[in-house]
Design a protein around this motif. Structure first.
Motif, short mmCIF file in Angstrom:
data_model
loop_
_atom_site.label_atom_id
_atom_site.label_comp_id
_atom_site.label_asym_id
_atom_site.label_seq_id
_atom_site.Cartn_x
_atom_site.Cartn_y
_atom_site.Cartn_z
N ALA A 167 0.85 -1.18 0.00
CA ALA A 167 0.00 0.00 0.00
C ALA A 167 0.89 1.24 0.00
O ALA A 167 1.89 1.29 0.71
CB ALA A 167 -0.92 0.00 1.22
N ARG A 168 0.53 2.22 -0.81
CA ARG A 168 1.24 3.50 -0.89
C ARG A 168 0.25 4.57 -0.48
O ARG A 168 -0.73 4.83 -1.19
CB ARG A 168 1.74 3.72 -2.31
N ILE A 169 0.49 5.18 0.68
CA ILE A 169 -0.40 6.21 1.21
C ILE A 169 0.30 7.55 1.08
O ILE A 169 1.46 7.69 1.48
CB ILE A 169 -0.75 5.91 2.69
N VAL A 170 -0.40 8.52 0.51
CA VAL A 170 0.18 9.85 0.27
C VAL A 170 -0.74 10.90 0.89
O VAL A 170 -1.95 10.87 0.69
CB VAL A 170 0.34 10.14 -1.23
N LEU A 171 -0.14 11.82 1.65
CA LEU A 171 -0.85 12.97 2.20
C LEU A 171 -0.41 14.21 1.43
O LEU A 171 0.78 14.50 1.34
CB LEU A 171 -0.51 13.16 3.69
N GLU A 172 -1.37 14.93 0.86
CA GLU A 172 -1.09 16.23 0.25
C GLU A 172 -1.30 17.27 1.34
O GLU A 172 -2.44 17.50 1.77
CB GLU A 172 -2.03 16.48 -0.94
N LYS A 173 -0.21 17.85 1.80
CA LYS A 173 -0.27 18.74 2.97
C LYS A 173 -1.11 19.99 2.73
O LYS A 173 -1.76 20.48 3.64
CB LYS A 173 1.14 19.16 3.39
N ASP A 174 -1.10 20.52 1.50
CA ASP A 174 -1.84 21.77 1.25
C ASP A 174 -3.36 21.57 1.30
O ASP A 174 -4.09 22.43 1.75
CB ASP A 174 -1.39 22.42 -0.06
N THR A 175 -3.85 20.41 0.83
CA THR A 175 -5.29 20.16 0.81
C THR A 175 -5.73 19.18 1.90
O THR A 175 -6.92 19.02 2.13
CB THR A 175 -5.71 19.57 -0.55
N MET A 176 -4.76 18.48 2.50
CA MET A 176 -5.00 17.39 3.46
C MET A 176 -5.74 16.21 2.81
O MET A 176 -6.36 15.41 3.50
CB MET A 176 -5.74 17.89 4.71
N ASP A 177 -5.66 16.11 1.48
CA ASP A 177 -6.20 14.94 0.78
C ASP A 177 -5.28 13.75 1.04
O ASP A 177 -4.06 13.89 1.09
CB ASP A 177 -6.29 15.18 -0.73
N VAL A 178 -5.90 12.58 1.19
CA VAL A 178 -5.16 11.34 1.41
C VAL A 178 -5.46 10.41 0.25
O VAL A 178 -6.61 10.23 -0.13
CB VAL A 178 -5.55 10.68 2.76
N TRP A 179 -4.39 9.83 -0.31
CA TRP A 179 -4.51 8.88 -1.42
C TRP A 179 -3.96 7.53 -0.97
O TRP A 179 -2.96 7.47 -0.26
CB TRP A 179 -3.70 9.35 -2.62
N CYS A 180 -4.60 6.46 -1.41
CA CYS A 180 -4.07 5.11 -1.17
C CYS A 180 -4.14 4.34 -2.47
O CYS A 180 -5.22 4.17 -3.05
CB CYS A 180 -4.86 4.39 -0.08
N ASN A 181 -2.98 3.90 -2.94
CA ASN A 181 -2.88 3.10 -4.17
C ASN A 181 -3.67 3.71 -5.32
O ASN A 181 -4.41 3.02 -6.03
CB ASN A 181 -3.29 1.65 -3.93
N GLY A 182 -3.52 5.02 -5.51
CA GLY A 182 -4.09 5.68 -6.67
C GLY A 182 -5.50 6.20 -6.51
O GLY A 182 -6.06 6.77 -7.43
N LYS A 183 -6.11 5.99 -5.34
CA LYS A 183 -7.48 6.46 -5.14
C LYS A 183 -7.52 7.40 -3.95
O LYS A 183 -6.92 7.15 -2.91
CB LYS A 183 -8.42 5.28 -4.89
N LYS A 184 -8.28 8.50 -4.11
CA LYS A 184 -8.46 9.42 -3.00
C LYS A 184 -9.36 8.76 -1.96
O LYS A 184 -10.37 8.15 -2.30
CB LYS A 184 -9.08 10.73 -3.48
N VAL A 185 -8.97 8.87 -0.70
CA VAL A 185 -9.66 8.21 0.40
C VAL A 185 -10.56 9.23 1.11
O VAL A 185 -10.18 10.39 1.27
CB VAL A 185 -8.61 7.64 1.40
#
Length: 199
Positions: free
Chosen positions: A129-147
């Protein structure tokens, strides 16, 4: 001749059939919030042919171009991030190929991205699993999908709660107390802290 922007960002894995490899002149890996994307570029220096592949899928094809230098612009990933391949002559029939993402060189884009995102890579029930936090929007992505997330204020900062495959997750944001370091983001999954990954 191909000169890479940053050899650490080049992809060794090619997805093209062997007959097309002759015109393959450049390839890159670009880490975006929705995943790591492979960009491959074919340039026929006699015909002027230009073909761009993103994740193995052809997105641009121009079979005859009289001008051998120039640029090709296309979209990458779920967020349609703007990418441009610049084709420059360096001497005789030698060419340099550079990739820009959102108007910045790939190297500058990746440096800036490391300041604006946090990435965690972990094995979740046998699946990476690859989890990404976009700090400016606080959007969280996991394996290519926004959570879907729920944020809340707590005594020492904020918490962003979400669920991945029945695992309770929380990204805690707390001040480091130091101006240069800013806010520290920590991923907690099932009450365990997950170390951040460098991309």
């Amino acid at each position: 001749m191909f000169r890479g922007v940053n050899s650490e960002l080049e992809s060794p894995a090619l997805h093209l059939p062997p007959e097309k490899m002759a015109d393959l002149v450049a390839f890159w890996e670009v880490a975006l919030s929705d995943g790591v994307h492979k960009i491959e570029f074919e340039h026929g220096t006699t015909s002027g042919k230009r073909v761009v592949y993103v994740d193995g899928k052809e997105v641009i094809r121009k079979d005859w171009m009289f001008k051998l230098v120039g640029k090709e612009t296309f979209a990458v990933g779920a967020t349609n991030t703007k990418a441009t391949i610049n084709i420059d002559a360096i001497s005789g029939f030698a060419y340099e190929y550079t990739l820009e993402i959102n108007g910045k060189s790939l190297k500058k884009y990746m440096e800036n991205r490391s300041k604006t995102t946090n990435t965690w890579i972990l094995n979740l029930d046998g699946i990476d699993a690859r989890i990404v936090l976009e700090k400016d929007t606080m959007d969280v992505w996991c394996n290519g999908k926004k959570v879907e997330t729920a944020g809340e204020f707590v005594d020492d900062g904020t918490e962003t709660h979400f669920t991945i495959e029945n695992h309770d997750c929380c990204i805690k944001a707390v001040s480091s107390g130091k101006r240069r370091e800013g806010i520290i983001h920590t991923l907690i999954m099932d009450d365990q802290e997950i170390p951040e990954s460098a991309e």
